[in-house]
Design an enzyme around this catalytic site. Structure first.
Site, mmCIF file in Angstrom:
data_model
loop_
_atom_site.group_PDB
_atom_site.id
_atom_site.type_symbol
_atom_site.label_atom_id
_atom_site.label_comp_id
_atom_site.label_asym_id
_atom_site.label_seq_id
_atom_site.Cartn_x
_atom_site.Cartn_y
_atom_site.Cartn_z
ATOM 1 N N THR A 13 0.835 -1.215 0.000
ATOM 2 C CA THR A 13 0.000 0.000 0.000
ATOM 3 C C THR A 13 0.867 1.261 0.000
ATOM 4 O O THR A 13 0.740 2.119 -0.879
ATOM 5 C CB THR A 13 -0.923 0.005 1.247
ATOM 6 O OG1 THR A 13 -1.734 -1.158 1.202
ATOM 7 C CG2 THR A 13 -1.809 1.237 1.277
ATOM 8 N N VAL A 14 1.766 1.375 0.975
ATOM 9 C CA VAL A 14 2.577 2.597 1.077
ATOM 10 C C VAL A 14 3.633 2.632 -0.026
ATOM 11 O O VAL A 14 3.910 3.687 -0.614
ATOM 12 C CB VAL A 14 3.230 2.713 2.475
ATOM 13 C CG1 VAL A 14 4.041 3.995 2.586
ATOM 14 C CG2 VAL A 14 2.161 2.673 3.568
ATOM 15 N N ALA A 33 13.703 19.496 -3.407
ATOM 16 C CA ALA A 33 14.993 18.940 -2.962
ATOM 17 C C ALA A 33 16.160 19.797 -3.442
ATOM 18 O O ALA A 33 17.266 19.710 -2.916
ATOM 19 C CB ALA A 33 15.155 17.519 -3.465
ATOM 20 N N ARG A 46 6.599 -8.910 -5.562
ATOM 21 C CA ARG A 46 5.600 -8.990 -6.632
ATOM 22 C C ARG A 46 5.277 -7.580 -7.122
ATOM 23 O O ARG A 46 5.543 -6.595 -6.425
ATOM 24 C CB ARG A 46 4.343 -9.724 -6.175
ATOM 25 C CG ARG A 46 3.618 -9.131 -4.992
ATOM 26 C CD ARG A 46 2.545 -10.086 -4.463
ATOM 27 N NE ARG A 46 3.132 -11.194 -3.723
ATOM 28 C CZ ARG A 46 3.470 -11.146 -2.429
ATOM 29 N NH1 ARG A 46 3.260 -10.060 -1.744
ATOM 30 N NH2 ARG A 46 4.020 -12.182 -1.829
ATOM 31 N N GLU A 188 -3.443 -2.577 9.660
ATOM 32 C CA GLU A 188 -2.185 -3.319 9.624
ATOM 33 C C GLU A 188 -2.420 -4.709 9.046
ATOM 34 O O GLU A 188 -3.556 -5.204 9.013
ATOM 35 C CB GLU A 188 -1.635 -3.472 11.048
ATOM 36 C CG GLU A 188 -1.246 -2.165 11.695
ATOM 37 C CD GLU A 188 -0.212 -1.415 10.880
ATOM 38 O OE1 GLU A 188 0.898 -1.909 10.714
ATOM 39 O OE2 GLU A 188 -0.534 -0.314 10.392
ATOM 40 N N LYS A 203 3.537 4.074 17.950
ATOM 41 C CA LYS A 203 3.653 5.481 17.553
ATOM 42 C C LYS A 203 3.862 6.381 18.774
ATOM 43 O O LYS A 203 4.650 7.334 18.730
ATOM 44 C CB LYS A 203 2.392 5.894 16.785
ATOM 45 C CG LYS A 203 2.243 5.148 15.455
ATOM 46 C CD LYS A 203 0.857 5.284 14.883
ATOM 47 C CE LYS A 203 0.711 4.574 13.556
ATOM 48 N NZ LYS A 203 -0.678 4.477 13.096
HETATM 49 N N1 HSE Z 1 -2.848 0.834 10.554
HETATM 50 C C1 HSE Z 1 -2.392 2.158 10.734
HETATM 51 C C2 HSE Z 1 -3.576 3.037 11.107
HETATM 52 C C3 HSE Z 1 -1.770 2.655 9.460
HETATM 53 O O1 HSE Z 1 -4.711 2.620 10.917
HETATM 54 O O2 HSE Z 1 -3.373 4.131 11.614
HETATM 55 C C4 HSE Z 1 -0.995 3.915 9.616
HETATM 56 O O3 HSE Z 1 0.066 3.771 10.510
#
Ligand code: HSE
Length: 435
Positions: A13-14, A33, A46, A188, A203
């Protein structure tokens, strides 16, 4: 200006969001930059359907990227703490700068990785690890560097906030909203990390380390998820003028630091109480600036890629000019970090919401009030509903004043032992967020 060459590891995803940003917005990014930035090598097991990588060097062995002598900055977006840790360690050992979105890796292994990066003279950047697209790391580490932070509180898991918002606003079922969050790429790989608070704990630890100048202390965070919240609690909270949010709270006191993640009642007029959906927000109290609030998308491909690319640009500014990055990993010189103790939860003081089911007969409320008073806890507000037709028990909801958890635990145990109280007592912390 030297061109800075990027190796991208992971096209999930990211990773796919980052690829698209680098691929589609190259001119804007290079202008920021102030040097050419080139994506030279992609490592991904993949392909991703949204990424046309035909004109790029792609390796199925992601370690080929960190061994590529052309690559200056390795972007680690594979997630997890096993292969990702090996990859980051190898990149550092090979003298590459690293950008990662991996909060688990930084929270659990950041101390050793930062030490390795310092020894190798490279930077390890992680803006995307906390609060998705909100530049909260840069704000805390650089923007607030003139301040001593006394506390911060944040909604730092987008999936959890999305679930709570949908349940409250639309009456949707927990599992149904979680499935949608997974389909949207917010959750996640293991969504229990989101709903049990582990992701938020990762976090919070990172934010607290920067805010207070401590090493990362993941093993000491108190962590309570949202899975036990009930629709009644959401409704009673509203009746009392509060919203329930899943907060990460870090507070500095003379006893050390509080590190805790838990559902929390917040007064409904607070800005944080009105942060909904996948949005995140972090409130930081600084000694000079006072309270500051940072708000934005907390998850998703493009917002998280925004933070990843910002780190790349930041590094490229220095590297393109032939300089080494100078900002310390946690904002403080590593000699200045203080290993502050984490305050035991029994000593942490908050107000409390209590919900219990009691026999509807004289003396019950006075028994409850007397037990609370024996622990020095006073009642700020109370709701008792009339019994349903044919029902002898009633819900009793109490808001207390501020009390240490140890005292509250003792009071709750004594109230639960009363014959007039059936089932356990639900309890949720209350934060006024006013200082
Ligand atoms: N699973 C995390 C969330 C993704 O829902 O915040 C971002 O860190």
């Amino acid at each position: 200006m030297n061109a800075v060459k990027i190796g991208l590891c992971g096209l999930g995803t990211v990773g796919s969001g980052t690829f698209r940003l680098l691929h589609e917005d190259e001119g804007n990014i290079a202008a920021h930059a102030r040097c050419p930035l080139t994506l030279t090598h992609i490592g991904a097991r993949r392909d991703h359907p949204d990424c046309d990588t035909a004109n790029y060097q792609v390796s199925r062995d992601i370690f080929a990227v960190v061994d590529d002598p052309e690559v200056d900055i390795v972007v680690e977006l594979i997630g997890g703490t096993t292969v990702a840790k090996d990859l980051v360690e190898k990149a550092i050992a090979n003298g590459k700068h690293v950008v990662t979105a991996n909060k688990a890796l930084i929270a659990e292994f950041g101390n050793e990785l930062f030490a390795a990066a310092n020894a190798a003279g490279v930077a390890l950047r992680y803006e995307a690890a906390v609060a998705g697209g909100i530049p909260i790391i840069k704000a805390l580490r650089e923007g607030l560097s003139a301040n001593q932070v006394s506390w911060l509180a944040g909604i730092i898991n987008g999936t959890g906030n999305f679930i709570l918002s949908e349940m409250r606003d639309k009456g949707r079922e927990f599992a149904d909203v979680l499935a949608e969050a997974q389909a949207l790429g917010y959750a996640e790989a293991d969504p229990t990390f989101d709903v049990e608070g582990i992701d938020a704990a990762h976090k919070l630890v990172i934010l607290a380390a920067i805010a207070f100048g401590t090493p990362l202390q993941f093993s000491s965070v108190y962590c309570e998820g949202i899975t036990r919240l009930t629709p009644e609690d959401v409704d009673y909270a509203e009746e009392l003028g509060y919203r329930i949010k899943h907060l990460g709270v870090a507070r500095r006191s003379e006893r050390g630091v509080e590190l805790r993640v838990h559902p929390t009642l917040i007064p409904e007029h607070r800005l944080l109480a009105n942060v909904n959906g996948v949005k995140n927000a972090v409130l930081v109290e600084g000694s000079a600036v006072g309270p500051t609030l940072y708000y934005g998308a907390g998850a998703g491909a493009a917002p998280t890629a925004s933070a990843v690319v910002a780190d790349v640009v930041d590094l490229a500014r220095d590297l393109g000019a032939g300089q080494q990055p100078r900002v310390a990993h946690l904002g403080f010189d590593c000699q200045a970090l203080q290993d502050l103790p984490v305050v035991p939860m029994a000593d942490v003081e908050t107000a409390w919401y209590l919900r219990m089911e009691a026999e509807d007969r004289p003396g019950v409320l006075s028994d409850i009030a007397s037990i609370l008073s024996q622990q020095g806890i006073s009642i700020e507000a109370l709701i008792q509903k009339a019994p349903e037709e044919g029902e002898s028990r009633v819900p009793v909801i109490i808001l207390t004043n501020v009390a240490a958890q140890g005292k509250l635990d003792s009071a709750v145990a004594a109230i639960e032992a009363l014959p007039s109280i059936t089932n356990g007592i639900a309890r949720i912390r209350v934060e006024s967020l006013d200082g």
